[in-house]
Write an enzyme that holds these catalytic residues in place. Sequence first.
Site, PDB file in Angstrom:
ATOM      1  N   ASP A  15      15.839 -14.740   6.663  1.00 31.55           N
ATOM      2  CA  ASP A  15      14.518 -15.196   7.298  1.00 31.55           C
ATOM      3  C   ASP A  15      14.358 -14.672   8.775  1.00 31.55           C
ATOM      4  OD1 ASP A  15      16.349 -16.588   8.859  1.00 31.55           O
ATOM      5  OD2 ASP A  15      16.330 -18.427   7.866  1.00 31.55           O
ATOM      6  N   SER A  16      13.407 -15.650   9.280  1.00 25.39           N
ATOM      7  CA  SER A  16      12.761 -14.928  10.477  1.00 25.39           C
ATOM      8  C   SER A  16      14.119 -14.515  11.716  1.00 25.39           C
ATOM      9  CB  SER A  16      12.026 -16.070  11.213  1.00 25.39           C
ATOM     10  OG  SER A  16      12.385 -17.075  11.403  1.00 25.39           O
ATOM     11  N   ILE A  17      15.276 -15.495  11.670  1.00 20.14           N
ATOM     12  CA  ILE A  17      16.219 -15.251  12.602  1.00 20.14           C
ATOM     13  C   ILE A  17      16.268 -13.629  12.757  1.00 20.14           C
ATOM     14  CG2 ILE A  17      18.536 -15.500  13.337  1.00 20.14           C
ATOM     15  CD1 ILE A  17      16.359 -17.773  13.561  1.00 20.14           C
TER      16      ILE A  17
END
Length: 312
Positions: A45-47
């Site tokens: 995901d965005s991490i």
Amino acid sequence: MKGRYPSTVSFLLFFVHVFLWSSTTEARIKLPANKTVPAVIIFGDSIVDTGNNNNNLLSPARSNFPPYGRDFRGGKPTGRYSNGKVPSDLLVDELGIKELLPPYAAPKLTPQDVLTGVCFAVGGVGYDPLTSKLAAVPPLTDQLEKFKEYIEKLKVIAGEERTKFILANSVIFVVLSSNDIANTYFTARVRSLQYDVPAYTDFMVSHASEFVKALFELGTRRIAVLGAPPIGCVPSQRTLGGGIERNCYEQENEAAKLFNSKLSASLDSFKSNVSPDARIVYVDIYYPLLDIIQNPTQYGKFVRSICLKSFD
């Protein structure tokens, strides 16, 4: 700051040592003579997203605009959910593979980019297919389909045998679960109408296990699956569920810990039933991150005004 990078990234780099049977830890990783990491491949995901969501105009989960990227090359946003680099970049840099991990969606991937690894992560994704739908982004299965495309590109560039070697010896990271817990279950509360927390974490682990199994069947053998962080302690969740004092949202943290315990057990079970050359591991990031939150001054200068903002 202690060391060169934030504690969590340093922890992951230490993990890579253990992952490859190394016994030394230095600022620049030195792999054992008989071990190699030809590539790093990241799902999530965005991490860890390095710019795969830039052209998805239907999704609010984008970061290709200021102030993102203000400390990156030229001060320009790249689709990384950060003011600069993200953990994906720091890992490949520290391993000495390359400075940045390019997104698979990059318009000009070079053969060398393909040979040394790419990032498939997309901001807003979760193990739960509904999580991706709420963020208007492709589901996790889309990352798997793109990985299959990537393998075919590898075969064209490197040939069948070299492709098998790259897949078997590269380090694969899977970084998901925060959006499922924070957004789909506790904020939108869509899944809370169908499942209690134990049942929902079972549902998440089932999807996580299927994803890892699919990666293994495609030829990968070094797979690191990160657990959920103390998601209830990020600024937005403190605002939503931390009360007037904005404490950590403990219900979310309890859900994260429950998911982590089940994920770890599931991966152990899977590992016991596959070939001994496979290294499939659970990586705990919950407690290292919680220690940073609870003891911030041990990790560098604590600036309260920044910690209270909710840009996440």
